[in-house]
Structure formats: C-alpha cells, structure tokens
Write a protein that holds these residues in place. Sequence first.
Motif, short mmCIF file in Angstrom:
data_model
loop_
_atom_site.label_atom_id
_atom_site.label_comp_id
_atom_site.label_asym_id
_atom_site.label_seq_id
_atom_site.Cartn_x
_atom_site.Cartn_y
_atom_site.Cartn_z
N MET A 128 45.36 43.83 40.44
CA MET A 128 44.41 43.84 41.36
C MET A 128 44.95 43.31 43.33
N ASN A 129 45.99 42.57 42.64
CA ASN A 129 47.05 42.55 43.90
C ASN A 129 47.60 43.49 44.70
N GLU A 144 44.64 35.27 33.63
CA GLU A 144 44.71 35.17 35.47
C GLU A 144 45.72 35.81 36.24
N ARG A 145 46.90 35.40 35.56
CA ARG A 145 48.16 35.92 36.50
C ARG A 145 48.06 36.97 36.51
N ARG A 153 45.67 38.87 38.33
CA ARG A 153 45.87 38.60 39.78
C ARG A 153 46.76 39.92 40.59
N THR A 186 37.29 38.70 33.35
CA THR A 186 38.48 38.96 34.10
C THR A 186 38.72 37.09 34.11
N GLN A 187 38.18 36.57 33.68
CA GLN A 187 38.51 34.69 33.36
C GLN A 187 39.15 34.54 32.32
N TYR A 234 54.40 36.18 40.61
CA TYR A 234 53.60 36.24 40.68
C TYR A 234 53.18 35.62 38.96
N GLU A 254 45.05 46.78 45.54
CA GLU A 254 44.57 46.88 46.51
C GLU A 254 45.69 46.90 47.74
N GLU A 294 45.60 30.88 31.94
CA GLU A 294 46.07 31.50 33.90
C GLU A 294 46.95 32.10 33.37
#
Length: 130
Positions: free
Chosen positions: A51-52, A44-45, A48, A37-38, A94, A55, A41
């Motif tokens: 995931m965001n 990762e964007r 995220r 999950t890393q 994002y 959520e 960049e």
Amino acid sequence: MHPLVALVTVLTVLLLMTTMGLVGRARGRHGVKAPATQGPEGFERAFRVQMNTQESALMFLPALWAAAAFGAPWLSAAFGAVWLLARAWYAVAYLDPAGNRGPAFALSSLSILALVVQALWGLGWTLATG
C-alpha cells in the motif's frame, strides 16, 4: 518519452507487481484469505509495503513524467532511479521486524520532491519564455 524515463517507468511497474506478489505469498503463508487486510504481523507488514509503495508511486510517476517533459530527461531518470532503489530498500527494511525504514522513506520522498522542483522549474521557464 526518453528511453531512460520509460525504463524507470517499467521498473516501477515491476516493483509494484513484486509488492503485490509479496502480499499474495504472505496471504498463503499466514492463512489470510482475501479480502481481509488484517492478520499476523508478517502479513500486515507485506500489505503495508504494498500500500505504501502504491501511494508513493501515485505521486512519483506523474512527477517523473512532468519533470522529464519540462526538464532534463536524464536527470529525471536519475532521480527516478534513486526513488526505485530507495523504495526497494524501504520494502526490505519494512518486511524485517527489526528494520529501520525511515532513511529509505526519506530518500524516496526527497526524490519525489526533486522531481517536483525540476518539473516546476521547467514549467516556469517554459511559461516565462513562451
């Protein structure tokens, strides 16, 4: 379920599927093998964003359904459409390193709050009037 609420629900599922696809594409583009999950960049964007969005959807969908059940379904669908547009805007902002995702995040959060208020108002009215 009101057809407009169902439409917003299905479009939310499509948004979630799209963010999932963006992560898969970013994995391939940046050479990030699952279950990592890393990574760079760009990956990762995308991760995220997914995931965001998940959520936020976890709060959004029950609020949408409760608001529609105890309030005006057309109003719930309108707030839901605002949430969808704001989350799409959020994703685009994002993914862009120079993007400002704050306004889109605020708008999607306000949409959820509006749905919660509508649901509580409708529930309160239903409980008070029996």
